[in-house]
Design a protein around this motif. Sequence first.
Motif, PDB file in Angstrom:
ATOM      1  N   GLN A  51     -58.826  10.419   6.964  1.00 21.73           N
ATOM      2  CA  GLN A  51     -58.714   9.030   6.523  1.00 21.73           C
ATOM      3  C   GLN A  51     -59.344   8.850   5.134  1.00 21.73           C
ATOM      4  OE1 GLN A  51     -59.776   6.062   9.656  1.00 21.73           O
ATOM      5  NE2 GLN A  51     -59.945   7.839  11.028  1.00 21.73           N
ATOM      6  N   GLU A  52     -58.614   8.178   4.275  1.00 20.81           N
ATOM      7  CA  GLU A  52     -59.059   8.034   2.894  1.00 20.81           C
ATOM      8  C   GLU A  52     -59.830   6.748   2.651  1.00 20.81           C
ATOM      9  OE1 GLU A  52     -55.540   8.413   0.575  1.00 20.81           O
ATOM     10  OE2 GLU A  52     -55.352  10.595   0.909  1.00 20.81           O
ATOM     11  N   ASP A  53     -59.650   5.757   3.494  1.00 23.48           N
ATOM     12  CA  ASP A  53     -60.354   4.487   3.298  1.00 23.48           C
ATOM     13  C   ASP A  53     -60.574   3.823   4.652  1.00 23.48           C
ATOM     14  OD1 ASP A  53     -57.804   3.470   3.965  1.00 23.48           O
ATOM     15  OD2 ASP A  53     -57.252   3.282   1.854  1.00 23.48           O
ATOM     16  N   GLY A  54     -61.164   2.638   4.618  1.00 22.72           N
ATOM     17  CA  GLY A  54     -61.434   1.922   5.858  1.00 22.72           C
ATOM     18  C   GLY A  54     -62.805   2.258   6.427  1.00 22.72           C
ATOM     19  N   GLU A  55     -63.115   1.655   7.555  1.00 24.53           N
ATOM     20  CA  GLU A  55     -64.429   1.803   8.178  1.00 24.53           C
ATOM     21  C   GLU A  55     -64.759   3.249   8.506  1.00 24.53           C
ATOM     22  OE1 GLU A  55     -66.915   0.159  12.095  1.00 24.53           O
ATOM     23  OE2 GLU A  55     -64.818  -0.450  11.760  1.00 24.53           O
ATOM     24  N   PHE A  56     -63.738   4.025   8.830  1.00 26.42           N
ATOM     25  CA  PHE A  56     -63.976   5.394   9.257  1.00 26.42           C
ATOM     26  C   PHE A  56     -63.348   6.405   8.299  1.00 26.42           C
ATOM     27  CE2 PHE A  56     -64.261   2.844  13.177  1.00 26.42           C
ATOM     28  CZ  PHE A  56     -65.583   3.142  13.503  1.00 26.42           C
ATOM     29  N   ALA A  57     -63.445   6.097   7.011  1.00 25.06           N
ATOM     30  CA  ALA A  57     -63.001   7.050   5.996  1.00 25.06           C
ATOM     31  C   ALA A  57     -63.757   8.361   6.184  1.00 25.06           C
ATOM     32  CB  ALA A  57     -63.259   6.484   4.610  1.00 25.06           C
ATOM     33  N   GLY A  58     -63.040   9.460   6.072  1.00 23.52           N
ATOM     34  CA  GLY A  58     -63.649  10.765   6.251  1.00 23.52           C
ATOM     35  C   GLY A  58     -63.412  11.361   7.617  1.00 23.52           C
ATOM     36  N   TYR A  59     -62.967  10.544   8.585  1.00 26.84           N
ATOM     37  CA  TYR A  59     -62.649  11.034   9.929  1.00 26.84           C
ATOM     38  C   TYR A  59     -61.178  11.463   9.990  1.00 26.84           C
ATOM     39  CZ  TYR A  59     -66.997   9.154  11.923  1.00 26.84           C
ATOM     40  OH  TYR A  59     -68.316   8.904  12.217  1.00 26.84           O
ATOM     41  N   PHE A  60     -60.891  12.348  10.921  1.00 26.13           N
ATOM     42  CA  PHE A  60     -59.502  12.644  11.242  1.00 26.13           C
ATOM     43  C   PHE A  60     -58.877  11.424  11.922  1.00 26.13           C
ATOM     44  CE2 PHE A  60     -61.233  17.153  11.911  1.00 26.13           C
ATOM     45  CZ  PHE A  60     -60.846  17.579  10.644  1.00 26.13           C
ATOM     46  N   ILE A  61     -57.556  11.412  12.025  1.00 30.97           N
ATOM     47  CA  ILE A  61     -56.873  10.406  12.835  1.00 30.97           C
ATOM     48  C   ILE A  61     -56.485  11.065  14.149  1.00 30.97           C
ATOM     49  CG2 ILE A  61     -54.863   8.906  13.082  1.00 30.97           C
ATOM     50  CD1 ILE A  61     -54.818   8.491  10.119  1.00 30.97           C
ATOM     51  N   SER A  62     -56.978  10.513  15.232  1.00 28.72           N
ATOM     52  CA  SER A  62     -56.720  11.043  16.565  1.00 28.72           C
ATOM     53  C   SER A  62     -55.552  10.296  17.198  1.00 28.72           C
ATOM     54  CB  SER A  62     -57.971  10.903  17.435  1.00 28.72           C
ATOM     55  OG  SER A  62     -57.693  11.222  18.774  1.00 28.72           O
ATOM     56  N   LYS A  63     -54.629  11.046  17.758  1.00 34.52           N
ATOM     57  CA  LYS A  63     -53.424  10.465  18.348  1.00 34.52           C
ATOM     58  C   LYS A  63     -53.575  10.253  19.853  1.00 34.52           C
ATOM     59  CE  LYS A  63     -50.687  13.860  16.980  1.00 34.52           C
ATOM     60  NZ  LYS A  63     -49.432  14.613  16.707  1.00 34.52           N
ATOM     61  N   THR A  64     -52.704   9.410  20.398  1.00 35.81           N
ATOM     62  CA  THR A  64     -52.474   9.340  21.833  1.00 35.81           C
ATOM     63  C   THR A  64     -50.974   9.468  22.051  1.00 35.81           C
ATOM     64  OG1 THR A  64     -52.435   6.908  21.674  1.00 35.81           O
ATOM     65  CG2 THR A  64     -54.482   7.946  22.459  1.00 35.81           C
ATOM     66  N   SER A  65     -50.594   9.901  23.237  1.00 31.76           N
ATOM     67  CA  SER A  65     -49.167  10.076  23.535  1.00 31.76           C
ATOM     68  C   SER A  65     -48.425   8.749  23.488  1.00 31.76           C
ATOM     69  CB  SER A  65     -49.008  10.718  24.916  1.00 31.76           C
ATOM     70  OG  SER A  65     -49.688  11.948  24.987  1.00 31.76           O
ATOM     71  N   LEU A  66     -49.098   7.679  23.862  1.00 35.61           N
ATOM     72  CA  LEU A  66     -48.553   6.334  23.742  1.00 35.61           C
ATOM     73  C   LEU A  66     -48.959   5.786  22.387  1.00 35.61           C
ATOM     74  CD1 LEU A  66     -47.163   3.864  25.159  1.00 35.61           C
ATOM     75  CD2 LEU A  66     -49.455   3.169  25.880  1.00 35.61           C
ATOM     76  N   PHE A  67     -48.009   5.180  21.689  1.00 29.03           N
ATOM     77  CA  PHE A  67     -48.329   4.624  20.367  1.00 29.03           C
ATOM     78  C   PHE A  67     -47.365   3.493  20.038  1.00 29.03           C
ATOM     79  CE2 PHE A  67     -45.598   8.350  19.887  1.00 29.03           C
ATOM     80  CZ  PHE A  67     -44.547   7.862  19.125  1.00 29.03           C
ATOM     81  N   ASP A  68     -47.735   2.734  19.029  1.00 25.82           N
ATOM     82  CA  ASP A  68     -46.921   1.614  18.549  1.00 25.82           C
ATOM     83  C   ASP A  68     -45.895   2.164  17.563  1.00 25.82           C
ATOM     84  OD1 ASP A  68     -45.831  -0.660  17.401  1.00 25.82           O
ATOM     85  OD2 ASP A  68     -47.738  -1.726  17.259  1.00 25.82           O
ATOM     86  N   LYS A  69     -44.653   2.201  17.971  1.00 28.63           N
ATOM     87  CA  LYS A  69     -43.593   2.801  17.155  1.00 28.63           C
ATOM     88  C   LYS A  69     -43.333   2.045  15.862  1.00 28.63           C
ATOM     89  CE  LYS A  69     -41.255   4.626  21.248  1.00 28.63           C
ATOM     90  NZ  LYS A  69     -40.004   4.622  22.073  1.00 28.63           N
TER      91      LYS A  69
END
Length: 257
Positions: free
Chosen positions: A102-120
Amino acid sequence: MKNRLKTFLVCLSKPFFLVHAVECDFDSWQNYQQEKLLLNSSKSAFIFQTEHKAIDADGAPNAYHPDNTGLDNYLNAGYPNHSWWNSVLVQDPNDPTKPYIQEDGEFAGYFISKTSLFDKNKDMLDVSRYVDATKIPYLVFPGKFYSKKGTGRLGDIGMAFNLKSGESSAFVVADVGPSNASLGEISMALAENLGGTNVNPRNGAGSPKGNILYVLFPYSSKKYPWPLDIEEIHSVGKELVESVGGAESLLACSASM
């Protein structure tokens, strides 16, 4: 105030069931590993109970960090030693051999973790595309369980009851885990709703105590498609429980499991 809802159920001991003479409206259906599954006559719901618990942080924007300082150990996401990390972490579109950071936002520097369910409707690099384990009560289906006929699909709604403490929570089926995993992997939010305290996905500390009874409403996601907010999940869960006789009827089944 924590952004979650709770329902407190009292008198969950066996004498409670005897006094109220509530009958279980579910019959034996099939087994998954050591767990016995019961199905109701209309096939609109099935139940199981288990003492097993595993805590999932997936979908939380601060779940995993390159320095391994996230909510969970990045080894649990398959990073960096296993090729399957890309099933848990979003790939960098500029270099698919690496997880996106993640390049910005509250958790910049973290990976983005997925879930099998998501908002298409949201971009793959938008953290809100995924189901945040710290906010949304969700259940994880083991891969083999998910592939079994009749168990439903992602986005289905259910209700969990802690038979020891009396706490309960609606939930959504939001992730598919390892093929041979046990039933009972739940999000941090669901664990806390069921009585967990300061739950730790790294080692399972703080998990709710006692057996948990789960009722699932397979294919309910057709009527209540994802995304839903927390209030909607709980409202739908309550409505569905009432449609199969209410909580007392479901809890009466625990004695036969």
